[in-house]
Design a protein around this motif. Structure first.
Motif, mmCIF file in Angstrom:
data_model
loop_
_atom_site.group_PDB
_atom_site.id
_atom_site.type_symbol
_atom_site.label_atom_id
_atom_site.label_comp_id
_atom_site.label_asym_id
_atom_site.label_seq_id
_atom_site.Cartn_x
_atom_site.Cartn_y
_atom_site.Cartn_z
ATOM 1 N N MET A 1 0.820 -1.217 0.000
ATOM 2 C CA MET A 1 0.000 0.000 0.000
ATOM 3 C C MET A 1 0.858 1.274 0.000
ATOM 4 S SD MET A 1 -3.274 -0.607 -0.056
ATOM 5 C CE MET A 1 -3.973 0.853 0.647
ATOM 6 N N ARG A 2 2.058 1.216 0.561
ATOM 7 C CA ARG A 2 2.933 2.390 0.521
ATOM 8 C C ARG A 2 3.337 2.723 -0.909
ATOM 9 N NH1 ARG A 2 4.936 0.415 5.432
ATOM 10 N NH2 ARG A 2 6.676 -0.713 4.488
ATOM 11 N N ALA A 3 3.535 1.701 -1.731
ATOM 12 C CA ALA A 3 3.926 1.924 -3.118
ATOM 13 C C ALA A 3 2.723 2.175 -4.024
ATOM 14 C CB ALA A 3 4.715 0.725 -3.632
ATOM 15 N N ASN A 4 1.565 1.612 -3.681
ATOM 16 C CA ASN A 4 0.368 1.714 -4.526
ATOM 17 C C ASN A 4 -0.784 2.274 -3.703
ATOM 18 O OD1 ASN A 4 1.575 0.115 -6.834
ATOM 19 N ND2 ASN A 4 1.683 -1.376 -5.193
ATOM 20 N N ARG A 5 -0.805 3.567 -3.575
ATOM 21 C CA ARG A 5 -1.792 4.224 -2.716
ATOM 22 C C ARG A 5 -3.229 4.068 -3.198
ATOM 23 N NH1 ARG A 5 0.101 5.924 1.905
ATOM 24 N NH2 ARG A 5 2.110 6.929 1.888
ATOM 25 N N LYS A 6 -3.420 3.921 -4.487
ATOM 26 C CA LYS A 6 -4.787 3.896 -5.025
ATOM 27 C C LYS A 6 -5.389 2.494 -5.071
ATOM 28 C CE LYS A 6 -4.820 8.043 -7.723
ATOM 29 N NZ LYS A 6 -5.940 8.630 -8.403
ATOM 30 N N ASP A 7 -4.698 1.516 -4.583
ATOM 31 C CA ASP A 7 -5.182 0.139 -4.641
ATOM 32 C C ASP A 7 -6.276 -0.056 -3.587
ATOM 33 O OD1 ASP A 7 -5.574 -2.527 -4.993
ATOM 34 O OD2 ASP A 7 -3.482 -3.113 -4.780
ATOM 35 N N LYS A 8 -7.511 0.136 -4.010
ATOM 36 C CA LYS A 8 -8.646 0.051 -3.082
ATOM 37 C C LYS A 8 -8.909 -1.380 -2.630
ATOM 38 C CE LYS A 8 -9.613 4.405 -3.512
ATOM 39 N NZ LYS A 8 -9.126 5.309 -2.500
ATOM 40 N N ASN A 9 -8.688 -2.331 -3.526
ATOM 41 C CA ASN A 9 -8.913 -3.727 -3.165
ATOM 42 C C ASN A 9 -7.945 -4.166 -2.066
ATOM 43 O OD1 ASN A 9 -10.066 -6.290 -3.315
ATOM 44 N ND2 ASN A 9 -8.495 -6.991 -4.746
ATOM 45 N N ALA A 10 -6.694 -3.746 -2.173
ATOM 46 C CA ALA A 10 -5.712 -4.099 -1.136
ATOM 47 C C ALA A 10 -6.090 -3.462 0.197
ATOM 48 C CB ALA A 10 -4.317 -3.656 -1.560
ATOM 49 N N LYS A 11 -6.614 -2.249 0.137
ATOM 50 C CA LYS A 11 -7.038 -1.589 1.372
ATOM 51 C C LYS A 11 -8.182 -2.351 2.035
ATOM 52 C CE LYS A 11 -8.665 2.866 3.078
ATOM 53 N NZ LYS A 11 -9.097 4.215 2.724
ATOM 54 N N TYR A 12 -9.123 -2.802 1.221
ATOM 55 C CA TYR A 12 -10.252 -3.572 1.732
ATOM 56 C C TYR A 12 -9.778 -4.898 2.326
ATOM 57 C CZ TYR A 12 -14.548 -6.329 1.609
ATOM 58 O OH TYR A 12 -15.594 -7.144 1.934
ATOM 59 N N ARG A 13 -8.892 -5.601 1.618
ATOM 60 C CA ARG A 13 -8.375 -6.875 2.115
ATOM 61 C C ARG A 13 -7.574 -6.690 3.395
ATOM 62 N NH1 ARG A 13 -11.863 -10.126 0.087
ATOM 63 N NH2 ARG A 13 -12.228 -9.517 -2.054
ATOM 64 N N LEU A 14 -6.877 -5.576 3.513
ATOM 65 C CA LEU A 14 -6.137 -5.285 4.743
ATOM 66 C C LEU A 14 -7.089 -5.121 5.924
ATOM 67 C CD1 LEU A 14 -3.431 -4.593 6.109
ATOM 68 C CD2 LEU A 14 -3.886 -2.217 5.530
ATOM 69 N N ILE A 15 -8.212 -4.476 5.689
ATOM 70 C CA ILE A 15 -9.219 -4.320 6.746
ATOM 71 C C ILE A 15 -9.734 -5.689 7.176
ATOM 72 C CG2 ILE A 15 -11.536 -3.463 7.237
ATOM 73 C CD1 ILE A 15 -10.835 -1.081 5.370
ATOM 74 N N LEU A 16 -10.003 -6.571 6.210
ATOM 75 C CA LEU A 16 -10.493 -7.912 6.531
ATOM 76 C C LEU A 16 -9.447 -8.721 7.299
ATOM 77 C CD1 LEU A 16 -12.321 -8.985 3.255
ATOM 78 C CD2 LEU A 16 -13.288 -7.955 5.302
ATOM 79 N N ILE A 17 -8.205 -8.645 6.878
ATOM 80 C CA ILE A 17 -7.148 -9.404 7.540
ATOM 81 C C ILE A 17 -6.924 -8.897 8.959
ATOM 82 C CG2 ILE A 17 -4.649 -9.805 7.528
ATOM 83 C CD1 ILE A 17 -4.893 -10.177 4.517
ATOM 84 N N GLU A 18 -6.956 -7.580 9.124
ATOM 85 C CA GLU A 18 -6.748 -7.045 10.473
ATOM 86 C C GLU A 18 -7.919 -7.363 11.391
ATOM 87 O OE1 GLU A 18 -5.564 -2.959 10.042
ATOM 88 O OE2 GLU A 18 -3.461 -3.572 9.892
ATOM 89 N N SER A 19 -9.123 -7.453 10.837
ATOM 90 C CA SER A 19 -10.243 -7.864 11.685
ATOM 91 C C SER A 19 -10.082 -9.322 12.100
ATOM 92 C CB SER A 19 -11.575 -7.645 10.969
ATOM 93 O OG SER A 19 -11.710 -8.534 9.894
ATOM 94 N N ARG A 20 -9.535 -10.157 11.200
ATOM 95 C CA ARG A 20 -9.233 -11.539 11.557
ATOM 96 C C ARG A 20 -8.165 -11.612 12.638
ATOM 97 N NH1 ARG A 20 -8.121 -14.202 6.018
ATOM 98 N NH2 ARG A 20 -9.754 -12.922 5.174
#
Length: 152
Positions: free
Chosen positions: A102-121
């Motif tokens: 995400m630091r290299a690809n700020r606009k990657d919305k899918n990665a941001k969403y998946r990060l939220i899911l992983i952190e909730s796990r």
């Protein structure tokens, strides 16, 4: 944690054999097997990697059938168990890798969403491990300090 954030229902797995005694082709004694487990752990292998190595190279289908203990229990008795559970470790490692992406690809919305899911796990499974006393009650996931947990 079967399928939490997808549409799947079950968890695929194979069933254990009905017979609980050790197979006849195993020539290692339980003490030799414990020493083998300890040497693999000292080399830096996780409990699941140790199980795969024992199955594929040593012909031992289940450590429990030979020693009467599971791999993680053997490692705990010898003081070689990992400080955080293996599944939590790999979830944290995945979250760290996604943050790096995400630091290299700020606009990657899918990665941001998946990060939220992983952190909730991560939060959910850490709650379980605190309740079952495998993590200290003061342990807390922090994304800023997470790279130090998985750097080794």
């Amino acid at each position: 944690m079967v399928r939490m954030h997808t549409f799947g229902h079950g968890r695929a797995r194979s069933s254990l054999p009905y017979v609980r005694t050790a197979p006849v082709w195993i020539k290692q004694t339980p003490d030799e097997l414990v020493e083998t487990i300890c040497t693999y752990s000292k080399k830096g292998m996780t409990p699941s990697q140790i199980g795969v190595r024992l199955r594929d190279q040593h012909g031992i289908p289940q450590v429990f059938q030979v020693t009467g203990k599971r791999i993680l229990r053997v490692l705990k008795n010898k003081g070689l168990a990992p400080e955080i559970p293996e599944d939590l470790y790999f979830l944290i490692k995945t979250a760290v890798n996604i943050r790096k992406h995400m630091r290299a690809n700020r606009k990657d919305k899918n990665a941001k969403y998946r990060l939220i899911l992983i952190e909730s796990r991560i939060h959910r499974i850490s709650r379980y491990y605190k309740r079952s006393k495998r993590l200290p009650p003061t342990w807390k996931y922090n994304w800023r300090t997470a790279p130090t947990l998985v750097s080794g």
